[in-house]
Design an enzyme around this catalytic site. Structure first.
Site, PDB file in Angstrom:
ATOM      1  N   LYS A 205       8.515 -10.170   6.943  1.00 52.28           N
ATOM      2  CA  LYS A 205       8.924 -11.544   7.305  1.00 52.28           C
ATOM      3  C   LYS A 205      10.028 -12.076   6.408  1.00 52.28           C
ATOM      4  O   LYS A 205      10.904 -12.800   6.850  1.00 52.28           O
ATOM      5  CB  LYS A 205       7.712 -12.469   7.279  1.00 52.28           C
ATOM      6  CG  LYS A 205       7.064 -12.589   5.920  1.00 52.28           C
ATOM      7  CD  LYS A 205       5.560 -12.565   5.983  1.00 52.28           C
ATOM      8  CE  LYS A 205       5.054 -11.137   6.001  1.00 52.28           C
ATOM      9  NZ  LYS A 205       3.613 -11.024   5.806  1.00 52.28           N
TER      10      LYS A 205
ATOM     11  N   GLY B 230       0.322 -11.017  12.248  1.00 51.73           N
ATOM     12  CA  GLY B 230      -0.318  -9.694  12.221  1.00 51.73           C
ATOM     13  C   GLY B 230      -0.493  -9.092  13.612  1.00 51.73           C
ATOM     14  O   GLY B 230       0.480  -8.753  14.282  1.00 51.73           O
TER      15      GLY B 230
ATOM     16  N   LYS C  61       7.617 -17.195   8.050  1.00 51.41           N
ATOM     17  CA  LYS C  61       7.125 -16.984   9.414  1.00 51.41           C
ATOM     18  C   LYS C  61       7.581 -18.112  10.340  1.00 51.41           C
ATOM     19  O   LYS C  61       7.994 -17.873  11.480  1.00 51.41           O
ATOM     20  CB  LYS C  61       5.601 -16.884   9.405  1.00 51.41           C
ATOM     21  CG  LYS C  61       5.107 -15.610   8.719  1.00 51.41           C
ATOM     22  CD  LYS C  61       3.627 -15.691   8.424  1.00 51.41           C
ATOM     23  CE  LYS C  61       3.084 -14.368   7.878  1.00 51.41           C
ATOM     24  NZ  LYS C  61       1.725 -14.499   7.356  1.00 51.41           N
TER      25      LYS C  61
ATOM     26  N   ASP D  46       5.340 -17.692   2.251  1.00 54.35           N
ATOM     27  CA  ASP D  46       5.038 -16.762   3.350  1.00 54.35           C
ATOM     28  C   ASP D  46       5.013 -17.521   4.690  1.00 54.35           C
ATOM     29  O   ASP D  46       5.612 -17.076   5.672  1.00 54.35           O
ATOM     30  CB  ASP D  46       3.680 -16.097   3.061  1.00 54.35           C
ATOM     31  CG  ASP D  46       3.204 -15.214   4.191  1.00 54.35           C
ATOM     32  OD1 ASP D  46       3.552 -14.026   4.204  1.00 54.35           O
ATOM     33  OD2 ASP D  46       2.482 -15.722   5.079  1.00 54.35           O
TER      34      ASP D  46
HETATM   35  N1  LIG Z   1      -0.842  -6.161   4.373  1.00 51.97           N
HETATM   36  C1  LIG Z   1      -0.894  -6.836   5.523  1.00 51.97           C
HETATM   37  O1  LIG Z   1      -1.963  -7.144   6.054  1.00 51.97           O
HETATM   38  C2  LIG Z   1       0.397  -7.232   6.208  1.00 51.97           C
HETATM   39  C3  LIG Z   1       0.331  -7.863   7.447  1.00 51.97           C
HETATM   40  C4  LIG Z   1       1.526  -8.174   8.131  1.00 51.97           C
HETATM   41  C5  LIG Z   1       2.732  -7.873   7.532  1.00 51.97           C
HETATM   42  N2  LIG Z   1       2.756  -7.284   6.305  1.00 51.97           N
HETATM   43  C6  LIG Z   1       4.081  -6.964   5.722  1.00 51.97           C
HETATM   44  O2  LIG Z   1       4.214  -5.547   5.697  1.00 51.97           O
HETATM   45  C7  LIG Z   1       5.064  -5.170   4.613  1.00 51.97           C
HETATM   46  C8  LIG Z   1       4.335  -4.118   3.759  1.00 51.97           C
HETATM   47  O3  LIG Z   1       3.139  -4.677   3.251  1.00 51.97           O
HETATM   48  P1  LIG Z   1       2.010  -3.756   2.567  1.00 51.97           P
HETATM   49  O4  LIG Z   1       0.843  -4.654   2.377  1.00 51.97           O
HETATM   50  O5  LIG Z   1       1.829  -2.495   3.340  1.00 51.97           O
HETATM   51  O6  LIG Z   1       2.708  -3.420   1.145  1.00 51.97           O
HETATM   52  P2  LIG Z   1       2.321  -2.261   0.126  1.00 51.97           P
HETATM   53  O7  LIG Z   1       0.914  -1.830   0.318  1.00 51.97           O
HETATM   54  O8  LIG Z   1       2.750  -2.747  -1.212  1.00 51.97           O
HETATM   55  O9  LIG Z   1       3.253  -1.013   0.543  1.00 51.97           O
HETATM   56  C9  LIG Z   1       4.631  -0.999   0.345  1.00 51.97           C
HETATM   57  C10 LIG Z   1       5.159   0.427   0.541  1.00 51.97           C
HETATM   58  O10 LIG Z   1       6.581   0.390   0.491  1.00 51.97           O
HETATM   59  C11 LIG Z   1       7.050   1.312  -0.499  1.00 51.97           C
HETATM   60  N3  LIG Z   1       8.233   0.740  -1.155  1.00 51.97           N
HETATM   61  C12 LIG Z   1       8.371  -0.510  -1.654  1.00 51.97           C
HETATM   62  N4  LIG Z   1       9.590  -0.661  -2.184  1.00 51.97           N
HETATM   63  C13 LIG Z   1      10.228   0.525  -2.026  1.00 51.97           C
HETATM   64  C14 LIG Z   1      11.514   1.009  -2.366  1.00 51.97           C
HETATM   65  N5  LIG Z   1      12.404   0.247  -3.004  1.00 51.97           N
HETATM   66  N6  LIG Z   1      11.846   2.278  -2.005  1.00 51.97           N
HETATM   67  C15 LIG Z   1      10.938   3.067  -1.373  1.00 51.97           C
HETATM   68  N7  LIG Z   1       9.713   2.665  -1.015  1.00 51.97           N
HETATM   69  C16 LIG Z   1       9.355   1.410  -1.358  1.00 51.97           C
HETATM   70  C17 LIG Z   1       5.915   1.485  -1.482  1.00 51.97           C
HETATM   71  O11 LIG Z   1       6.092   2.713  -2.119  1.00 51.97           O
HETATM   72  P3  LIG Z   1       5.055   3.250  -3.258  1.00 51.97           P
HETATM   73  O12 LIG Z   1       3.796   3.500  -2.505  1.00 51.97           O
HETATM   74  O13 LIG Z   1       5.648   4.524  -3.754  1.00 51.97           O
HETATM   75  O14 LIG Z   1       4.953   2.151  -4.252  1.00 51.97           O
HETATM   76  C18 LIG Z   1       4.711   1.407  -0.528  1.00 51.97           C
HETATM   77  O15 LIG Z   1       4.482   2.685   0.044  1.00 51.97           O
HETATM   78  C19 LIG Z   1       5.389  -6.473   3.875  1.00 51.97           C
HETATM   79  O16 LIG Z   1       6.629  -6.956   4.361  1.00 51.97           O
HETATM   80  C20 LIG Z   1       4.280  -7.400   4.292  1.00 51.97           C
HETATM   81  O17 LIG Z   1       4.647  -8.764   4.239  1.00 51.97           O
HETATM   82  C21 LIG Z   1       1.617  -6.948   5.630  1.00 51.97           C
END
Ligand SMILES: NC(=O)c1ccc[n+]([C@@H]2O[C@H](COP(=O)([O-])OP(=O)(O)OC[C@H]3O[C@@H](n4cnc5c(N)ncnc54)[C@H](OP(=O)(O)O)[C@@H]3O)[C@@H](O)[C@H]2O)c1
Length: 333
Positions: free
Chosen positions: A107, A136, A207, A203
């Site tokens: 977002k 979501g 959105k 956040d």
């Molecule tokens: N969690 C939810 O329920 C949810 C719901 C809707 C939307 N979102 C959105 O989805 C996105 C991801 O969220 P998440 O919760 O999955 O985050 P997360 O668990 O922190 O995962 C982020 C991933 O991206 C990788 N990454 C981050 N920066 C990087 C870089 N510079 N180069 C290469 N890889 C990189 C990380 O690598 P490493 O593993 O090696 O650190 C990790 O694998 C966000 O924008 C969030 O707002 C999340």
């Protein structure tokens, strides 16, 4: 139905990216039977290759370099689930410019670079889809797209942040103080270790800016949102709202006032006869008002790996089927 194999590249294999990989593995056959699209993860990127291997993906597809993804012709679709503004926004742009369809859950990158990314998608003739970025698993973008094909949308109002809604629900129903409710949310994985983006309303502002930009057809930046978080909400205010039959909710609202969009994220008293007063815990709900269709309310799980991956994998299938027809129309400011 003859199937078509489609290669997917994952940028990020954390909570969301990992769930997308699992969904493709577990639901691939169902998706193929229903849509004729056979999804195959061709590349997966993280900060370390080990991380990719940890989520059960084959080592040979693991990379830490975007160029490996962009140079792989078998990867037609890039799914960005890294988060944050940069380098994610640049990676989204470069992916579109390299001729990939793009699906993102991010977002912040989208809210800040919406017009530029929409223009890049149209220029490249590729899809840019972002259902998971707001609400979501709730099919908000698909609904808004359907409504906007005919209606003038003049009002969007809802609860778009599950973390703060969880905290406010616990304060109201358990009588807990803010700090205690936040700790509980963190323990359950609803809140990040650094909860600023959620509790200060950033956040929700991202959105809201995305929703309002779509309704307006032009980029409305998140800085335009008049934003107040929930850190100042007291147990007394929450208790008093409850005794009046309503609730304090972090309400995100965008309203067209003449030609001007007014955007606000703030804790508000919501009376008991308003549906939003009954949205509990980590659920989200958004009301979209169109001049023909009237008010439409969408309700469901606004976060969590499975609902979010459901939205992302549906976007992947839509990108394959409809391509640039599903690129958003968001003009520069
Ligand atoms: N969690 C939810 O329920 C949810 C719901 C809707 C939307 N979102 C959105 O989805 C996105 C991801 O969220 P998440 O919760 O999955 O985050 P997360 O668990 O922190 O995962 C982020 C991933 O991206 C990788 N990454 C981050 N920066 C990087 C870089 N510079 N180069 C290469 N890889 C990189 C990380 O690598 P490493 O593993 O090696 O650190 C990790 O694998 C966000 O924008 C969030 O707002 C999340």
């Amino acid at each position: 139905m003859a199937s078509r194999e489609v290669g997917v590249a994952l940028l990020g294999v954390g909570t969301v990216g990992g769930a997308v990989a699992r969904t493709i593995a577990e639901r691939g056959d169902v998706i193929e039977a229903r849509t004729g699209v056979r999804l195959v993860v061709r590349r997966a990127m993280a900060r370390s290759r080990e991380r990719v291997i940890q989520v059960g993906l084959p080592p040979e597809i693991a990379t830490t370099e975007l160029d490996d993804v962009l140079g792989d012709d078998r990867a037609e679709i890039v799914v960005e689930a890294m988060g944050g503004e940069e380098p994610a926004a640049s990676y989204l742009l470069r992916s579109l410019q390299a001729g990939k369809h793009v699906v993102t859950a991010n977002k912040e990158a989208l809210a800040k670079h919406f017009a530029e990314l929409a223009a890049a998608a149209h220029a490249a003739g590729r899809a840019l889809l972002f259902e998971a970025s707001v609400g979501g698993g709730i099919p908000l973008m698909a609904s808004l797209r359907q409504i906007l094909a005919v209606n003038r949308v003049s009002r969007i109002r809802g609860i778009v942040n599950g973390t703060t809604n969880y905290i406010l629900t616990q304060m109201a129903e358990q009588g807990t103080a803010y700090a205690e409710a936040l700790q509980e949310a963190q323990r359950l994985g609803y809140a990040e270790p650094d909860p600023t983006a959620d509790v200060e309303g950033y956040d929700a502002a991202y959105k809201l800016a995305i929703l309002a930009s779509l309704a307006a057809g032009r980029h409305i930046r998140p800085e335009r949102v008049d934003r107040t978080g929930i850190t100042g909400v007291t147990p007394e205010q929450v208790g008093e709202a409850r005794s009046r039959g309503g609730a304090i909710k972090l309400i995100a609202s965008a309203e067209l006032d003449g030609e001007e969009w007014r955007l606000r994220v703030a804790p508000e008293f919501v009376p008991g006869d308003d549906l939003l007063a009954h949205v509990r815990l980590n659920f989200n709900a958004v009301e979209i008002t169109g001049d023909r269709v009237g008010p439409v309310v969408l309700y469901g799980q606004g976060a969590g790996p499975q609902p979010t991956a459901s939205a992302i994998v549906s976007d992947i299938v839509d990108a394959v089927r409809f391509g640039v027809a599903l690129a958003p129309h968001v003009a520069p400011e």
